[in-house]
Design a protein around this motif. Structure first.
Motif, PDB file in Angstrom:
ATOM      1  N   ALA A 143      47.395 -23.114   7.731  1.00  0.00           N
ATOM      2  CA  ALA A 143      46.371 -23.491   8.724  1.00  0.00           C
ATOM      3  C   ALA A 143      46.630 -24.896   9.262  1.00  0.00           C
ATOM      4  O   ALA A 143      46.497 -25.140  10.466  1.00  0.00           O
ATOM      5  CB  ALA A 143      44.977 -23.391   8.105  1.00  0.00           C
ATOM      6  N   GLU A 144      47.012 -25.833   8.371  1.00  0.00           N
ATOM      7  CA  GLU A 144      47.306 -27.208   8.790  1.00  0.00           C
ATOM      8  C   GLU A 144      48.494 -27.238   9.742  1.00  0.00           C
ATOM      9  O   GLU A 144      48.496 -27.976  10.734  1.00  0.00           O
ATOM     10  CB  GLU A 144      47.584 -28.102   7.571  1.00  0.00           C
ATOM     11  CG  GLU A 144      46.327 -28.500   6.834  1.00  0.00           C
ATOM     12  CD  GLU A 144      46.628 -29.235   5.521  1.00  0.00           C
ATOM     13  OE1 GLU A 144      47.757 -29.755   5.367  1.00  0.00           O
ATOM     14  OE2 GLU A 144      45.733 -29.259   4.666  1.00  0.00           O
ATOM     15  N   GLU A 145      49.525 -26.429   9.444  1.00  0.00           N
ATOM     16  CA  GLU A 145      50.708 -26.369  10.309  1.00  0.00           C
ATOM     17  C   GLU A 145      50.344 -25.849  11.702  1.00  0.00           C
ATOM     18  O   GLU A 145      51.005 -26.183  12.680  1.00  0.00           O
ATOM     19  CB  GLU A 145      51.782 -25.471   9.685  1.00  0.00           C
ATOM     20  CG  GLU A 145      52.484 -26.114   8.498  1.00  0.00           C
ATOM     21  CD  GLU A 145      53.417 -25.151   7.762  1.00  0.00           C
ATOM     22  OE1 GLU A 145      53.568 -23.993   8.214  1.00  0.00           O
ATOM     23  OE2 GLU A 145      53.995 -25.566   6.750  1.00  0.00           O
ATOM     24  N   LYS A 146      49.264 -25.058  11.771  1.00  0.00           N
ATOM     25  CA  LYS A 146      48.803 -24.522  13.062  1.00  0.00           C
ATOM     26  C   LYS A 146      47.827 -25.483  13.756  1.00  0.00           C
ATOM     27  O   LYS A 146      47.347 -25.192  14.848  1.00  0.00           O
ATOM     28  CB  LYS A 146      48.081 -23.170  12.847  1.00  0.00           C
ATOM     29  CG  LYS A 146      48.990 -22.048  12.422  1.00  0.00           C
ATOM     30  CD  LYS A 146      49.474 -21.313  13.653  1.00  0.00           C
ATOM     31  CE  LYS A 146      50.109 -20.004  13.262  1.00  0.00           C
ATOM     32  NZ  LYS A 146      50.003 -19.010  14.295  1.00  0.00           N
ATOM     33  N   GLY A 147      47.511 -26.595  13.079  1.00  0.00           N
ATOM     34  CA  GLY A 147      46.608 -27.579  13.679  1.00  0.00           C
ATOM     35  C   GLY A 147      45.146 -27.340  13.357  1.00  0.00           C
ATOM     36  O   GLY A 147      44.262 -27.841  14.047  1.00  0.00           O
ATOM     37  N   GLY A 148      44.867 -26.591  12.313  1.00  0.00           N
ATOM     38  CA  GLY A 148      43.483 -26.309  11.925  1.00  0.00           C
ATOM     39  C   GLY A 148      43.326 -26.377  10.427  1.00  0.00           C
ATOM     40  O   GLY A 148      44.147 -26.964   9.718  1.00  0.00           O
ATOM     41  N   SER A 149      42.260 -25.756   9.943  1.00  0.00           N
ATOM     42  CA  SER A 149      42.046 -25.673   8.496  1.00  0.00           C
ATOM     43  C   SER A 149      41.355 -24.351   8.179  1.00  0.00           C
ATOM     44  O   SER A 149      40.601 -23.829   9.012  1.00  0.00           O
ATOM     45  CB  SER A 149      41.198 -26.851   8.007  1.00  0.00           C
ATOM     46  OG  SER A 149      39.865 -26.684   8.460  1.00  0.00           O
ATOM     47  N   LEU A 150      41.655 -23.804   7.010  1.00  0.00           N
ATOM     48  CA  LEU A 150      41.017 -22.566   6.545  1.00  0.00           C
ATOM     49  C   LEU A 150      40.524 -22.775   5.125  1.00  0.00           C
ATOM     50  O   LEU A 150      41.288 -23.173   4.245  1.00  0.00           O
ATOM     51  CB  LEU A 150      41.995 -21.391   6.574  1.00  0.00           C
ATOM     52  CG  LEU A 150      42.192 -20.681   7.905  1.00  0.00           C
ATOM     53  CD1 LEU A 150      43.281 -19.634   7.798  1.00  0.00           C
ATOM     54  CD2 LEU A 150      40.901 -20.045   8.390  1.00  0.00           C
ATOM     55  N   THR A 151      39.245 -22.490   4.914  1.00  0.00           N
ATOM     56  CA  THR A 151      38.654 -22.566   3.588  1.00  0.00           C
ATOM     57  C   THR A 151      38.474 -21.152   3.093  1.00  0.00           C
ATOM     58  O   THR A 151      37.950 -20.285   3.812  1.00  0.00           O
ATOM     59  CB  THR A 151      37.271 -23.246   3.653  1.00  0.00           C
ATOM     60  OG1 THR A 151      37.414 -24.491   4.323  1.00  0.00           O
ATOM     61  CG2 THR A 151      36.687 -23.446   2.279  1.00  0.00           C
ATOM     62  N   LEU A 152      38.898 -20.907   1.856  1.00  0.00           N
ATOM     63  CA  LEU A 152      38.740 -19.571   1.269  1.00  0.00           C
ATOM     64  C   LEU A 152      37.307 -19.423   0.782  1.00  0.00           C
ATOM     65  O   LEU A 152      36.815 -20.241   0.003  1.00  0.00           O
ATOM     66  CB  LEU A 152      39.719 -19.383   0.115  1.00  0.00           C
ATOM     67  CG  LEU A 152      39.716 -18.008  -0.527  1.00  0.00           C
ATOM     68  CD1 LEU A 152      40.240 -16.936   0.435  1.00  0.00           C
ATOM     69  CD2 LEU A 152      40.572 -18.002  -1.784  1.00  0.00           C
TER      70      LEU A 152
END
Length: 199
Positions: A143-152
């Motif tokens: 997600a960081e590499e895509k410019g965002g963030s993902l929380t499980l």
């Protein structure tokens, strides 16, 4: 023979001759009518015969066309059944993947569908329990590499497999079933080419 008798005889002869002439003319006209009627009947019989032959030929053509259409419909139906069976088996095979292979596939899906935004990823309760170590970190890194963030999400979602991404209240269904449904036509075409293009 007296003059009156001669006159009488002459009148009778003329009447007889006129009658015979009229009878002959009537016979000639009757023969002509019979001949004309016979020719007309022959023409009509020929026309009826030609129409019957054309009707029979058209019927055979329609019958062949109908049989050909039924045959093509049955073949198409059989092909669709085979394709559906192959896709069903492929889906079952994906569902039966070993955890390592399965979660590796999920990471590839995250790479494909993650957005450059802050979001949440939800998986099934079964996947939460069997999730390998480091999976959360790998999802965060992607997600960081895509410019965002993902929380499980800590709560299991009522899904069978795959995941659901949530960005700003909008859900992206990335379950395996949804992927198969979304790609059904494309997958069907691929299976059709693989199986039937060599036939």
């Amino acid at each position: 023979m007296t003059g009156i008798e001669k006159m009488k005889s002459q009148i009778l002869d003329e009447a007889k001759a006129a009658a015979e002439s009229k009878i002959a003319e009537a016979r000639r006209q009757a023969d002509e009518m019979i001949r004309a009627a016979g020719e007309e009947a022959a023409k009509q019989a020929e026309a009826i015969l030609r129409k019957s032959e054309t009707d029979v030929a058209n019927y055979h053509e329609r019958l062949e066309s109908s049989m050909d259409l039924q045959k093509r419909t049955r073949i198409l139906s059989a092909k669709q059944e085979v394709i559906a069976e192959v896709l069903g088996k492929a889906y079952e095979k994906v569902k039966a993947m070993e955890p390592e292979e399965y979660f590796s596939m999920l990471l590839k899906m995250v790479e494909k569908y993650a957005l450059p935004q802050d979001g949440e990823i939800c998986v099934s309760p079964a996947d939460l329990k069997r999730m390998p170590e480091g999976f959360r970190d790998q999802v965060s890194r992607i997600a960081e590499e895509k410019g965002g963030s993902l929380t499980l999400s800590g709560e299991g979602r009522n899904i069978e497999n795959g995941f659901v991404l949530i960005y700003g209240g909008i859900e992206e269904n990335c379950t395996i079933n949804a992927m198969f449904d979304a790609k059904k036509d494309e997958l069907s075409d691929i299976v059709h080419r693989l199986i039937f293009s060599q036939a």
